[in-house]
Design an enzyme around this catalytic site. Structure first.
Site, PDB file in Angstrom:
ATOM      1  N   ARG A 159     -14.993  25.373  38.112  1.00 37.30           N
ATOM      2  CA  ARG A 159     -14.725  23.938  38.012  1.00 37.30           C
ATOM      3  C   ARG A 159     -13.249  23.582  38.182  1.00 37.30           C
ATOM      4  O   ARG A 159     -12.922  22.509  38.660  1.00 37.30           O
ATOM      5  CB  ARG A 159     -15.287  23.385  36.693  1.00 37.30           C
ATOM      6  CG  ARG A 159     -16.796  23.229  36.740  1.00 37.30           C
ATOM      7  CD  ARG A 159     -17.390  22.877  35.412  1.00 37.30           C
ATOM      8  NE  ARG A 159     -17.442  24.021  34.520  1.00 37.30           N
ATOM      9  CZ  ARG A 159     -17.971  24.001  33.289  1.00 37.30           C
ATOM     10  NH1 ARG A 159     -18.470  22.883  32.825  1.00 37.30           N
ATOM     11  NH2 ARG A 159     -17.989  25.069  32.542  1.00 37.30           N
ATOM     12  N   GLN A 160     -12.352  24.494  37.830  1.00 36.62           N
ATOM     13  CA  GLN A 160     -10.912  24.222  38.025  1.00 36.62           C
ATOM     14  C   GLN A 160     -10.566  24.637  39.458  1.00 36.62           C
ATOM     15  O   GLN A 160     -10.052  25.719  39.719  1.00 36.62           O
ATOM     16  CB  GLN A 160     -10.077  25.009  37.003  1.00 36.62           C
ATOM     17  CG  GLN A 160      -8.570  24.789  37.091  1.00 36.62           C
ATOM     18  CD  GLN A 160      -8.071  23.560  36.325  1.00 36.62           C
ATOM     19  OE1 GLN A 160      -8.731  23.056  35.442  1.00 36.62           O
ATOM     20  NE2 GLN A 160      -6.895  23.060  36.686  1.00 36.62           N
ATOM     21  N   ASP A 167     -24.977  12.930  37.391  1.00 33.53           N
ATOM     22  CA  ASP A 167     -23.717  12.563  38.055  1.00 33.53           C
ATOM     23  C   ASP A 167     -23.804  12.876  39.545  1.00 33.53           C
ATOM     24  O   ASP A 167     -24.762  13.490  40.013  1.00 33.53           O
ATOM     25  CB  ASP A 167     -22.518  13.291  37.417  1.00 33.53           C
ATOM     26  CG  ASP A 167     -22.686  14.798  37.399  1.00 33.53           C
ATOM     27  OD1 ASP A 167     -23.298  15.351  38.327  1.00 33.53           O
ATOM     28  OD2 ASP A 167     -22.203  15.439  36.444  1.00 33.53           O
ATOM     29  N   LYS A 223     -21.037   9.350  36.747  1.00 37.10           N
ATOM     30  CA  LYS A 223     -20.419   9.790  35.483  1.00 37.10           C
ATOM     31  C   LYS A 223     -18.901   9.734  35.583  1.00 37.10           C
ATOM     32  O   LYS A 223     -18.340  10.057  36.627  1.00 37.10           O
ATOM     33  CB  LYS A 223     -20.866  11.222  35.196  1.00 37.10           C
ATOM     34  CG  LYS A 223     -20.273  11.819  33.929  1.00 37.10           C
ATOM     35  CD  LYS A 223     -20.904  13.165  33.586  1.00 37.10           C
ATOM     36  CE  LYS A 223     -20.213  14.313  34.267  1.00 37.10           C
ATOM     37  NZ  LYS A 223     -20.810  15.608  33.970  1.00 37.10           N
ATOM     38  N   ARG A 253     -15.707  11.333  33.445  1.00 41.36           N
ATOM     39  CA  ARG A 253     -15.351  12.206  32.329  1.00 41.36           C
ATOM     40  C   ARG A 253     -13.938  11.878  31.854  1.00 41.36           C
ATOM     41  O   ARG A 253     -13.002  11.866  32.638  1.00 41.36           O
ATOM     42  CB  ARG A 253     -15.435  13.682  32.771  1.00 41.36           C
ATOM     43  CG  ARG A 253     -15.175  14.645  31.618  1.00 41.36           C
ATOM     44  CD  ARG A 253     -15.401  16.085  32.024  1.00 41.36           C
ATOM     45  NE  ARG A 253     -16.807  16.457  32.134  1.00 41.36           N
ATOM     46  CZ  ARG A 253     -17.596  16.715  31.099  1.00 41.36           C
ATOM     47  NH1 ARG A 253     -17.132  16.619  29.865  1.00 41.36           N
ATOM     48  NH2 ARG A 253     -18.852  17.065  31.285  1.00 41.36           N
ATOM     49  N   ASP A 285     -29.805  19.422  36.043  1.00 41.68           N
ATOM     50  CA  ASP A 285     -28.377  19.645  36.298  1.00 41.68           C
ATOM     51  C   ASP A 285     -28.108  21.147  36.339  1.00 41.68           C
ATOM     52  O   ASP A 285     -28.965  21.939  35.936  1.00 41.68           O
ATOM     53  CB  ASP A 285     -27.544  18.980  35.192  1.00 41.68           C
ATOM     54  CG  ASP A 285     -26.119  18.652  35.646  1.00 41.68           C
ATOM     55  OD1 ASP A 285     -25.766  18.948  36.805  1.00 41.68           O
ATOM     56  OD2 ASP A 285     -25.352  18.100  34.826  1.00 41.68           O
ATOM     57  N   THR A 327     -21.186  21.088  26.579  1.00 39.44           N
ATOM     58  CA  THR A 327     -21.159  20.425  25.263  1.00 39.44           C
ATOM     59  C   THR A 327     -22.429  19.609  25.034  1.00 39.44           C
ATOM     60  O   THR A 327     -22.704  19.197  23.905  1.00 39.44           O
ATOM     61  CB  THR A 327     -19.969  19.453  25.158  1.00 39.44           C
ATOM     62  OG1 THR A 327     -20.194  18.358  26.079  1.00 39.44           O
ATOM     63  CG2 THR A 327     -18.658  20.125  25.485  1.00 39.44           C
ATOM     64  N   THR A 330     -23.003  15.074  28.539  1.00 37.34           N
ATOM     65  CA  THR A 330     -23.518  14.453  29.772  1.00 37.34           C
ATOM     66  C   THR A 330     -25.001  14.122  29.587  1.00 37.34           C
ATOM     67  O   THR A 330     -25.461  13.025  29.929  1.00 37.34           O
ATOM     68  CB  THR A 330     -23.343  15.439  30.957  1.00 37.34           C
ATOM     69  OG1 THR A 330     -21.955  15.703  31.116  1.00 37.34           O
ATOM     70  CG2 THR A 330     -23.919  14.892  32.247  1.00 37.34           C
TER      71      THR A 330
END
Ligand code: R5P
Length: 289
Positions: A93-94, A167, A190, A192, A217, A222, A225
């Protein structure tokens, strides 16, 4: 070929090897009192293709060290080819430097895998700006997807489903699954704000009266979402709200919150948990054939 189950891959590695009718071995791992890892290959690898199965969850850093040490050891012991099979691959994700000075973790992680492996197979990678594994890794990289298994689960277990993607990025799972089932789908939007703060919005109304809303998804982390999305779906009259994900990370008390909100959660076993009702090992084996 030999399939080697690393500490976080052994829940699927044995079944993969059995389906492929190939030799299987568990990587022996341990921890020294100071926190250093102990790694030992328990079977001969000389002139063999070694498939290291490791899912990167929990103590992700230890999982990485384990895979890299095992690969390097296999290489030193004469393995012909070393493949990383990652039911869940981390740090995707980064994928850009969002703020100055940040590490682009995806790039660093891929560089490390390039150095130690000859090929990498990843189950449902979270790809965003770089939308192909080939654009991330230099070695041969193959993407596997659990979408057909998710579609099959819905077909067998949920009547009157409408598939919801929470999303913009989720269309790769939600829309694909809806198309396989030939049912209606809707992708929400979505925003964030932080790890624990997201806002989900419906762009066009959808009537869910008498329907079961199934959020599909790739990752639940967490759970925020899904909680936000479920609130919207309940207001739209959904009979029940289900959520099916590929990778159930479920950090902290995510599962408790989702259960409390009455959401029926199902995941695959790329990351094993009590919600893992969909087994990916058969599908992975068929891809390795
Ligand atoms: C992100 O775009 C992913 O597809 C998931 O929606 C996200 O990782 C879920 O995170 P959380 O459960 O923390 O809201």
């Amino acid at each position: 070929m030999i399939i080697v189950g690393c500490s976080h891959g052994k829940h699927v590695s044995y079944r993969i090897a059995k389906k492929l009718k190939q030799k299987h071995s568990y990587l022996i791992t341990g921890k020294f009192p100071d926190g250093e890892l102990y790694i030992r290959l328990d079977a001969g690898v000389k002139n063999k293709t070694v498939v290291l199965v490791q899912s990167f969850y929990g103590n992700i850093s230890d999982c990485i060290v384990e895979a890299v040490f095992a690969s390097r050891t296999a290489r030193e012991l004469g393995a012909k080819k070393i493949v990383l099979l990652a039911p869940y691959f981390p740090y995707l994700r980064q994928d850009k430097r969002f703020h100055s000075g940040e590490a682009v973790s995806q790039k660093i992680m891929a560089g490390m895998i390039d150095k130690y492996f000859d090929a990498v197979y990843v189950m449902d990678p979270h790809l965003h700006r770089k939308n192909k594994l080939e654009n991330i890794f230099k070695i041969r990289a193959k993407k596997l997807t659990a979408n057909p298994l998710i579609a099959d689960y819905i077909k067998k277990n949920i009547k009157n489903p409408v598939i919801i993607g929470p999303d913009e990025e989720s269309y790769k799972w939600a829309r694909a699954v809806a198309e396989m089932l030939g049912v209606e789908s809707r992708i929400l939007q979505k925003k964030r704000y932080s790890s624990y703060h997201v806002k989900v919005q419906l762009n066009k109304k959808i009537d869910l009266k008498g329907k079961n809303a199934v959020i599909v998804d790739d990752i639940i982390s967490t759970g925020h979402t899904i909680l936000e999305t479920a609130n919207i779906l309940k207001k739209l009259g959904a009979k029940k709200v289900y959520c099916i994900c590929v990778h159930g990370i479920f950090v902290d008390d995510a599962l408790k919150k989702l259960n409390k909100a009455g959401i029926k959660v199902v995941s695959t076993n790329t990351i094993p948990s009590k919600m893992s009702k969909i087994d990916v090992s058969g599908m992975i084996a068929s891809w390795l054939m």
